[in-house]
Design a protein around this motif. Structure first.
Motif, mmCIF file in Angstrom:
data_model
loop_
_atom_site.group_PDB
_atom_site.id
_atom_site.type_symbol
_atom_site.label_atom_id
_atom_site.label_comp_id
_atom_site.label_asym_id
_atom_site.label_seq_id
_atom_site.Cartn_x
_atom_site.Cartn_y
_atom_site.Cartn_z
ATOM 1 N N ALA A 86 22.095 13.097 -0.039
ATOM 2 C CA ALA A 86 20.676 13.462 0.068
ATOM 3 C C ALA A 86 20.385 14.554 -0.949
ATOM 4 O O ALA A 86 21.139 15.525 -1.060
ATOM 5 N N MET A 87 19.302 14.394 -1.673
ATOM 6 C CA MET A 87 18.925 15.373 -2.688
ATOM 7 C C MET A 87 17.419 15.356 -2.899
ATOM 8 O O MET A 87 16.792 14.295 -2.899
ATOM 9 N N PRO A 88 16.798 16.529 -3.073
ATOM 10 C CA PRO A 88 15.383 16.556 -3.441
ATOM 11 C C PRO A 88 15.216 16.116 -4.889
ATOM 12 O O PRO A 88 16.115 16.313 -5.717
ATOM 13 N N ALA A 89 14.075 15.553 -5.191
ATOM 14 C CA ALA A 89 13.761 15.146 -6.560
ATOM 15 C C ALA A 89 12.260 15.254 -6.772
ATOM 16 O O ALA A 89 11.474 14.918 -5.894
ATOM 17 N N THR A 90 11.886 15.749 -7.928
ATOM 18 C CA THR A 90 10.463 15.866 -8.239
ATOM 19 C C THR A 90 10.002 14.792 -9.216
ATOM 20 O O THR A 90 8.817 14.468 -9.241
ATOM 21 N N TRP A 91 10.911 14.240 -9.996
ATOM 22 C CA TRP A 91 10.519 13.224 -10.968
ATOM 23 C C TRP A 91 10.608 11.847 -10.334
ATOM 24 O O TRP A 91 11.423 11.006 -10.701
ATOM 25 N N VAL A 92 9.741 11.630 -9.356
ATOM 26 C CA VAL A 92 9.633 10.368 -8.643
ATOM 27 C C VAL A 92 8.163 9.964 -8.678
ATOM 28 O O VAL A 92 7.287 10.802 -8.432
ATOM 29 N N LYS A 113 0.818 -1.216 0.000
ATOM 30 C CA LYS A 113 0.000 0.000 0.000
ATOM 31 C C LYS A 113 0.856 1.274 0.000
ATOM 32 O O LYS A 113 0.326 2.379 -0.128
ATOM 33 N N ALA A 114 2.143 1.127 0.141
ATOM 34 C CA ALA A 114 3.033 2.275 0.316
ATOM 35 C C ALA A 114 3.048 3.213 -0.885
ATOM 36 O O ALA A 114 3.420 4.381 -0.752
ATOM 37 N N TYR A 115 2.646 2.735 -2.055
ATOM 38 C CA TYR A 115 2.607 3.601 -3.242
ATOM 39 C C TYR A 115 1.710 4.813 -3.013
ATOM 40 O O TYR A 115 1.876 5.853 -3.669
ATOM 41 N N ARG A 116 0.775 4.713 -2.066
ATOM 42 C CA ARG A 116 -0.132 5.832 -1.799
ATOM 43 C C ARG A 116 0.607 7.056 -1.272
ATOM 44 O O ARG A 116 0.133 8.180 -1.421
ATOM 45 N N LEU A 117 1.755 6.843 -0.671
ATOM 46 C CA LEU A 117 2.573 7.971 -0.239
ATOM 47 C C LEU A 117 3.148 8.720 -1.438
ATOM 48 O O LEU A 117 3.421 9.918 -1.358
ATOM 49 N N LEU A 118 3.338 8.016 -2.548
ATOM 50 C CA LEU A 118 3.875 8.634 -3.757
ATOM 51 C C LEU A 118 2.779 9.242 -4.625
ATOM 52 O O LEU A 118 3.052 10.125 -5.444
ATOM 53 N N ASN A 119 1.555 8.776 -4.461
ATOM 54 C CA ASN A 119 0.446 9.292 -5.271
ATOM 55 C C ASN A 119 0.183 10.775 -5.049
ATOM 56 O O ASN A 119 -0.493 11.422 -5.851
ATOM 57 N N LEU A 120 0.712 11.325 -3.964
ATOM 58 C CA LEU A 120 0.519 12.744 -3.673
ATOM 59 C C LEU A 120 1.216 13.641 -4.701
ATOM 60 O O LEU A 120 0.857 14.803 -4.844
ATOM 61 N N GLY A 121 2.217 13.109 -5.380
ATOM 62 C CA GLY A 121 2.952 13.911 -6.356
ATOM 63 C C GLY A 121 3.846 14.948 -5.694
ATOM 64 O O GLY A 121 4.224 15.952 -6.313
ATOM 65 N N ALA A 122 4.203 14.709 -4.447
ATOM 66 C CA ALA A 122 5.000 15.681 -3.700
ATOM 67 C C ALA A 122 6.462 15.643 -4.119
ATOM 68 O O ALA A 122 6.955 14.653 -4.673
ATOM 69 N N THR A 123 7.159 16.734 -3.833
ATOM 70 C CA THR A 123 8.611 16.729 -3.933
ATOM 71 C C THR A 123 9.133 15.670 -2.970
ATOM 72 O O THR A 123 8.642 15.541 -1.853
ATOM 73 N N CYS A 124 10.109 14.900 -3.406
ATOM 74 C CA CYS A 124 10.643 13.818 -2.581
ATOM 75 C C CYS A 124 12.096 14.098 -2.205
ATOM 76 O O CYS A 124 12.768 14.915 -2.833
ATOM 77 N N MET A 125 12.548 13.427 -1.183
ATOM 78 C CA MET A 125 13.947 13.480 -0.786
ATOM 79 C C MET A 125 14.553 12.110 -1.034
ATOM 80 O O MET A 125 14.100 11.113 -0.461
ATOM 81 N N VAL A 126 15.552 12.056 -1.915
ATOM 82 C CA VAL A 126 16.237 10.810 -2.226
ATOM 83 C C VAL A 126 17.504 10.751 -1.380
ATOM 84 O O VAL A 126 18.298 11.696 -1.380
ATOM 85 N N THR A 127 17.682 9.661 -0.659
ATOM 86 C CA THR A 127 18.892 9.485 0.139
ATOM 87 C C THR A 127 19.505 8.123 -0.157
ATOM 88 O O THR A 127 18.812 7.181 -0.567
ATOM 89 N N ALA A 128 20.810 8.045 0.046
ATOM 90 C CA ALA A 128 21.525 6.793 -0.209
ATOM 91 C C ALA A 128 22.775 6.755 0.658
ATOM 92 O O ALA A 128 23.244 7.793 1.147
ATOM 93 N N GLU A 129 23.322 5.547 0.804
ATOM 94 C CA GLU A 129 24.525 5.344 1.612
ATOM 95 C C GLU A 129 25.350 4.230 1.001
ATOM 96 O O GLU A 129 24.824 3.229 0.518
ATOM 97 N N TYR A 130 26.674 4.434 1.003
ATOM 98 C CA TYR A 130 27.575 3.363 0.579
ATOM 99 C C TYR A 130 28.894 3.505 1.327
ATOM 100 O O TYR A 130 29.535 4.555 1.279
#
Length: 198
Positions: free
Chosen positions: A37-43, A14-31
């Motif tokens: 960390a970076m904002p992204a709108t094309w998510v 059901k988690a896709y519903r958090l993305l259905n808002l079309g909000a600006t997202c924050m992409v984070t990663a670790e290695y």
């Protein structure tokens, strides 16, 4: 804390519903101890059972090679409460400022066994394992992820739905237009005709 004290696990189907808002997202990663960390709108949501997403992450972004090396990334759905931090993180590259995350004023934390940093102040978080699609990644900068864990702020996410009724406006989501122009999500409309004729 803004949100981390209110987090509950979310059904990854059901988690896709958090993305259905079309909000600006924050992409984070670790290695290997390095984080980005970076904002992204094309998510956007791509599939369910479990939730899958697409995210466009250009080659010049510091966060991208961390995703490529680790095979994982996280998506946060930021609230109005961290608009200033989000804007800073989108205005500066860690390629140029190694202490970008510290200077942003954002607070980061991790959940469960994941090493991926999450920025406090998001109404939801989704952790994705990359589904390798080399052609899409190289030609279109488009990554596909399969959700392996999801969490949401229980003040906003109830019964597997986002609901802003009676919620502090600082917990509303941010929607990017251009430059420094954002909207906060507005009033909820429900039902047939949405009450617009009344």
């Amino acid at each position: 804390m803004i949100t981390r004290d209110y987090l509950e696990k979310v059904d990854i189907n059901k988690a896709y519903r958090l993305l259905n808002l079309g909000a600006t997202c924050m992409v984070t990663a670790e290695y290997n101890g390095d984080t980005g960390a970076m904002p992204a709108t094309w998510v956007g949501a791509l599939d369910y059972n479990p939730t899958k997403c697409t995210a466009v992450i250009a080659k010049e972004h510091y966060t991208r090679p961390l995703i490529e090396k680790s095979g994982y990334f996280a998506i946060g759905v930021p609230s109005v409460a961290i608009a200033k931090e989000l804007f800073y993180l989108g205005s500066v590259s860690k390629n140029d400022e190694k202490d970008k995350l510290e200077k942003s004023g954002a607070e980061f934390f991790t959940l469960d066994n994941s090493k991926i940093p999450l920025i406090d102040g998001c109404i939801g978080y989704l952790i994705f394992k990359v589904i390798p699609e080399p052609h899409n990644e190289q030609v279109y900068d488009l990554f596909i992820g399969e959700c392996v864990a999801a969490y949401a702020d229980k003040r906003v996410y109830k019964n597997n739905h986002v609901c802003f009724d009676g919620v502090d406006p600082k917990l509303h989501t941010l929607h990017y237009v251009a430059g420094s122009h954002f909207f906060a999500l507005g009033d909820e409309l429900k039902g047939d005709g949405f009450g617009l004729d009344e």
